[in-house]
Motif scaffolding. Structure first.
Motif, PDB file in Angstrom:
ATOM      1  N   LEU A 184      64.743  41.224  37.589  1.00 44.99           N
ATOM      2  CA  LEU A 184      63.704  40.881  36.605  1.00 44.99           C
ATOM      3  C   LEU A 184      62.512  41.750  37.016  1.00 44.99           C
ATOM      4  N   ALA A 219      52.377  33.437  32.131  1.00 45.22           N
ATOM      5  CA  ALA A 219      51.230  32.563  31.848  1.00 45.22           C
ATOM      6  C   ALA A 219      50.163  32.884  32.885  1.00 45.22           C
ATOM      7  N   TYR A 251      47.990  29.396  39.816  1.00 43.52           N
ATOM      8  CA  TYR A 251      46.530  29.603  39.953  1.00 43.52           C
ATOM      9  C   TYR A 251      45.763  28.301  40.218  1.00 43.52           C
ATOM     10  N   GLN A 266      47.290  18.945  37.365  1.00 50.09           N
ATOM     11  CA  GLN A 266      47.782  17.637  37.818  1.00 50.09           C
ATOM     12  C   GLN A 266      47.067  17.253  39.113  1.00 50.09           C
ATOM     13  N   ASN A 309      62.119  25.625  44.343  1.00 56.48           N
ATOM     14  CA  ASN A 309      62.227  24.246  44.805  1.00 56.48           C
ATOM     15  C   ASN A 309      63.677  23.735  44.700  1.00 56.48           C
ATOM     16  N   LEU A 367      61.430  34.872  43.412  1.00 55.47           N
ATOM     17  CA  LEU A 367      60.796  36.142  43.768  1.00 55.47           C
ATOM     18  C   LEU A 367      61.654  36.896  44.771  1.00 55.47           C
TER      19      LEU A 367
HETATM   20  C1  LIG Z   1      60.432  34.400  38.405  1.00 55.88           C
HETATM   21  C2  LIG Z   1      59.062  33.774  38.547  1.00 55.88           C
HETATM   22  C3  LIG Z   1      58.101  33.983  37.570  1.00 55.88           C
HETATM   23  C4  LIG Z   1      56.834  33.390  37.683  1.00 55.88           C
HETATM   24  N1  LIG Z   1      55.914  33.559  36.687  1.00 55.88           N
HETATM   25  C5  LIG Z   1      54.741  32.886  36.737  1.00 55.88           C
HETATM   26  C6  LIG Z   1      53.814  32.937  35.661  1.00 55.88           C
HETATM   27  O1  LIG Z   1      54.039  33.608  34.654  1.00 55.88           O
HETATM   28  N2  LIG Z   1      52.655  32.239  35.773  1.00 55.88           N
HETATM   29  C7  LIG Z   1      52.380  31.454  36.865  1.00 55.88           C
HETATM   30  O2  LIG Z   1      51.335  30.794  36.886  1.00 55.88           O
HETATM   31  N3  LIG Z   1      53.234  31.410  37.913  1.00 55.88           N
HETATM   32  C8  LIG Z   1      54.395  32.098  37.873  1.00 55.88           C
HETATM   33  N4  LIG Z   1      55.276  32.009  38.925  1.00 55.88           N
HETATM   34  C9  LIG Z   1      54.852  31.340  40.188  1.00 55.88           C
HETATM   35  C10 LIG Z   1      55.102  29.827  40.102  1.00 55.88           C
HETATM   36  O3  LIG Z   1      54.198  29.256  39.181  1.00 55.88           O
HETATM   37  C11 LIG Z   1      54.883  29.100  41.417  1.00 55.88           C
HETATM   38  O4  LIG Z   1      53.674  29.432  41.987  1.00 55.88           O
HETATM   39  C12 LIG Z   1      55.888  29.330  42.469  1.00 55.88           C
HETATM   40  O5  LIG Z   1      57.144  29.595  41.966  1.00 55.88           O
HETATM   41  C13 LIG Z   1      55.923  28.066  43.365  1.00 55.88           C
HETATM   42  O6  LIG Z   1      56.502  26.953  42.741  1.00 55.88           O
HETATM   43  P1  LIG Z   1      57.944  26.461  43.154  1.00 55.88           P
HETATM   44  O7  LIG Z   1      58.464  25.543  42.103  1.00 55.88           O
HETATM   45  O8  LIG Z   1      58.750  27.650  43.424  1.00 55.88           O
HETATM   46  O9  LIG Z   1      57.744  25.788  44.589  1.00 55.88           O
HETATM   47  P2  LIG Z   1      57.080  24.456  45.181  1.00 55.88           P
HETATM   48  O10 LIG Z   1      56.764  24.803  46.586  1.00 55.88           O
HETATM   49  O11 LIG Z   1      57.926  23.251  44.968  1.00 55.88           O
HETATM   50  O12 LIG Z   1      55.738  24.223  44.408  1.00 55.88           O
HETATM   51  C14 LIG Z   1      54.508  24.812  44.739  1.00 55.88           C
HETATM   52  C15 LIG Z   1      53.672  24.648  43.505  1.00 55.88           C
HETATM   53  O13 LIG Z   1      53.350  23.258  43.297  1.00 55.88           O
HETATM   54  C16 LIG Z   1      52.065  23.132  42.728  1.00 55.88           C
HETATM   55  N5  LIG Z   1      51.196  22.397  43.644  1.00 55.88           N
HETATM   56  C17 LIG Z   1      51.079  22.591  44.994  1.00 55.88           C
HETATM   57  N6  LIG Z   1      50.146  21.762  45.514  1.00 55.88           N
HETATM   58  C18 LIG Z   1      49.649  21.037  44.481  1.00 55.88           C
HETATM   59  C19 LIG Z   1      48.637  20.027  44.366  1.00 55.88           C
HETATM   60  N7  LIG Z   1      47.946  19.601  45.444  1.00 55.88           N
HETATM   61  N8  LIG Z   1      48.367  19.531  43.139  1.00 55.88           N
HETATM   62  C20 LIG Z   1      49.050  19.948  42.037  1.00 55.88           C
HETATM   63  N9  LIG Z   1      50.014  20.888  42.085  1.00 55.88           N
HETATM   64  C21 LIG Z   1      50.326  21.426  43.278  1.00 55.88           C
HETATM   65  C22 LIG Z   1      51.552  24.558  42.509  1.00 55.88           C
HETATM   66  O14 LIG Z   1      51.894  24.936  41.188  1.00 55.88           O
HETATM   67  C23 LIG Z   1      52.324  25.367  43.541  1.00 55.88           C
HETATM   68  O15 LIG Z   1      52.468  26.729  43.191  1.00 55.88           O
HETATM   69  C24 LIG Z   1      56.537  32.587  38.829  1.00 55.88           C
HETATM   70  C25 LIG Z   1      57.519  32.365  39.793  1.00 55.88           C
HETATM   71  C26 LIG Z   1      58.774  32.938  39.673  1.00 55.88           C
HETATM   72  C27 LIG Z   1      59.782  32.666  40.726  1.00 55.88           C
END
Ligand SMILES: Cc1cc2nc3c(=O)[nH]c(=O)nc-3n(C[C@H](O)[C@H](O)[C@H](O)COP(=O)(O)OP(=O)(O)OC[C@H]3O[C@@H](n4cnc5c(N)ncnc54)[C@H](O)[C@@H]3O)c2cc1C
Length: 455
Positions: A108, A239, A307, A325, A361, A388
């Motif tokens: 990707l 996004a 973000y 959230q 996750n 990633l």
């Molecule tokens: C292929 C791909 C494309 C992506 N494209 C985008 C995109 O277009 N736009 C974008 O914004 N991100 C994008 N991301 C990044 C994504 O949003 C996450 O930051 C990243 O994947 C971590 O989330 P997780 O589900 O993998 O892991 P986890 O470790 O389960 O979750 C971490 C995430 O939980 C949330 N979180 C953590 N702490 C808190 C808290 N205290 N309160 C509320 N929420 C919390 C945050 O969103 C944090 O990034 C992309 C990721 C991938 C793999």
């Protein structure tokens, strides 16, 4: 409509037997070389160290001054750049993708261009045109990679909207969208008509300069979507921040009018939904329903959201309600609800609805694979997974080996282009990097096993 009703598999129900969760252990690391595992462990350890991420850009500048650009470049290539970036040239990217494909994973591609919101005023139209050319080249490269052995078809790439249109314009459009709600002058249909016909568009709420930039931006978006469609590459639009996302949704909805229509056969332009925002589930439900009513295909990349810190800082500064959230658990609940909604859509609408579960996750991935099984959605169907490059390989490899469609988001480009991008991404994904402890433990176990000479 025939196409919209042609559900892939909902009637099929769960297959016989019981659902078996995937095993995300070090077993899948057997597919990787020892040097790769050592680099992964070193880099993940370094990235989990907060000062390195916070002061990454300054440290890079120091190392360049102290060691010279050749030596510091070599160090970066052997570590962070090597771990998270495919390379600089077409050949390097192709080699990296070939290795992934041999492991059952797909590319990707992501062009590492971004507009720092605060610098928006300094960028010129020529900068966006250069970015357009980079995006068109990325379409071609994505298409070329299909020719290499390994899983192919369903070629996708990431598209950052603010590489083609300014954050300033998106901010202005967002504030009008919020003020006016749905209005004919700012409707997706009107923007789509201007894109397709190339006719001059005049939005009364925007000044002359903004109208000119909108016109040029629409033309760029049309050109990249047209080229991607011709090359059969799906565009996954990222996004970004809540202060511009409504404008991004409007532009994607305008592109969808043409490129996601039944005549085009499937969603060619996808939207990203961020589960960490309070209103995402509601918006996703509305958009899915609207696409269904309009007979349009619907493509979604579902993420938690990158973000968080910036969103909270902005709302605090403005004294407005925090759009995110309240805690991690609430974000995960929201992610699960959005996932459920989209899997039901896929099961009802079949290939008219596509979903990328973009997450590292393990719980979310278990939930997705379990519900796919229960709903009878095939592993190689319209649902795929995204992680990633260089992150959570144990998850990607296990999914890939089980036959799921797994994409690795791959930035590429020169050191100077990519390192600032990587450091910014690392700052946004701080919690993920710190949470990669399980991956580090699995890597250590596998390396220890190899050191002991165990088969
Ligand atoms: C292929 C791909 C494309 C992506 N494209 C985008 C995109 O277009 N736009 C974008 O914004 N991100 C994008 N991301 C990044 C994504 O949003 C996450 O930051 C990243 O994947 C971590 O989330 P997780 O589900 O993998 O892991 P986890 O470790 O389960 O979750 C971490 C995430 O939980 C949330 N979180 C953590 N702490 C808190 C808290 N205290 N309160 C509320 N929420 C919390 C945050 O969103 C944090 O990034 C992309 C990721 C991938 C793999």
């Amino acid at each position: 409509m025939l196409q919209t009703c042609r559900a892939l598999c909902s009637q099929a129900g769960p297959p016989a037997g019981s659902w078996q969760p995937l095993c995300f252990d070090r077993g899948s690391f057997r597919l990787k070389g020892t040097a790769e595992l050592m680099r992964a462990l070193l880099v993940l350890r370094l990235c989990a160290w907060p000062p390195l991420v916070t002061h990454g850009l300054a440290l890079q500048a120091w190392s360049q001054r102290l060691l010279g650009s050749r030596l510091s470049g070599a160090l970066l290539r052997a570590s962070i750049y090597g771990q998270f970036v495919a390379g600089e040239t077409r050949e390097e990217v192709r080699d990296c993708v070939r290795q992934l494909q041999a492991l059952g994973l797909r590319p990707l591609l992501a062009v590492p261009i971004e507009e720092e919101p605060d610098l928006a005023a300094k960028t010129s139209e020529a900068w966006y045109e250069d970015n357009l050319n980079a995006m068109l080249r990325c379409v071609d490269l994505s298409r070329d990679l299909v020719g290499t052995p390994g899983p192919s078809g369903n070629t996708v790439m990431q598209l950052k909207m603010t590489a083609l249109t300014s954050t300033r314009l998106c901010k202005a459009l967002t504030s009008w969208i919020r003020r006016l709600g749905a209005c004919p002058e700012l409707s997706p249909e009107r923007l789509a008509e201007a894109m397709d016909s190339g006719q001059k568009l005049q939005i009364s709420y925007l000044n002359t300069e903004q109208n000119q930039h909108l016109q040029a931006s629409l033309s760029r978006l049309h050109r990249v979507a047209q080229h991607a469609r011709n090359q059969q590459v799906r565009l996954l639009v990222d996004a970004e921040y809540t202060f511009i996302n409504p404008a991004l949704f409007l532009l994607v909805a305008a592109l969808a009018q043409h490129w996601n229509s039944p005549a085009e056969g499937g969603p060619w332009v996808w939207t990203t939904y961020q589960a960490y925002l309070k209103d995402t589930h509601e918006q996703l439900a509305q958009d899915a329903e609207a696409a269904h009513r309009a007979g349009l295909a619907f493509g979604v990349k579902l993420v938690r959201g990158a973000y968080l810190d910036k969103e909270r800082a902005v709302s605090q500064l403005q004294g407005s309600e925090d759009p995110t959230q309240p805690n991690y658990e609430a974000t995960s609940q929201s992610y699960n609800r959005c996932l459920e909604l989209m899997l039901n859509q896929v099961s009802r609408r079949g290939s008219m609805c596509h979903l990328m579960v973009a997450s590292h996750n393990e719980e979310s991935i278990h939930q997705a694979t379990k519900r796919m099984w229960q709903l009878g959605i095939p592993v190689d169907g319209p649902v795929c997974f995204g992680q990633l490059l260089g992150m959570c390989d144990h998850v990607s490899l296990a999914l890939g080996q089980a036959g799921y469609m797994v994409y690795k988001s791959i930035p590429y480009g020169s050191l100077t282009e990519v390192i600032p991008y990587l450091i910014r991404r690392a700052q946004e994904n701080r919690s993920v990097l710190q949470g990669a402890r399980r991956e580090q433990a699995l890597l250590s176990q596998e390396l220890w096993r190899r050191l002991q000479g165990k088969a």
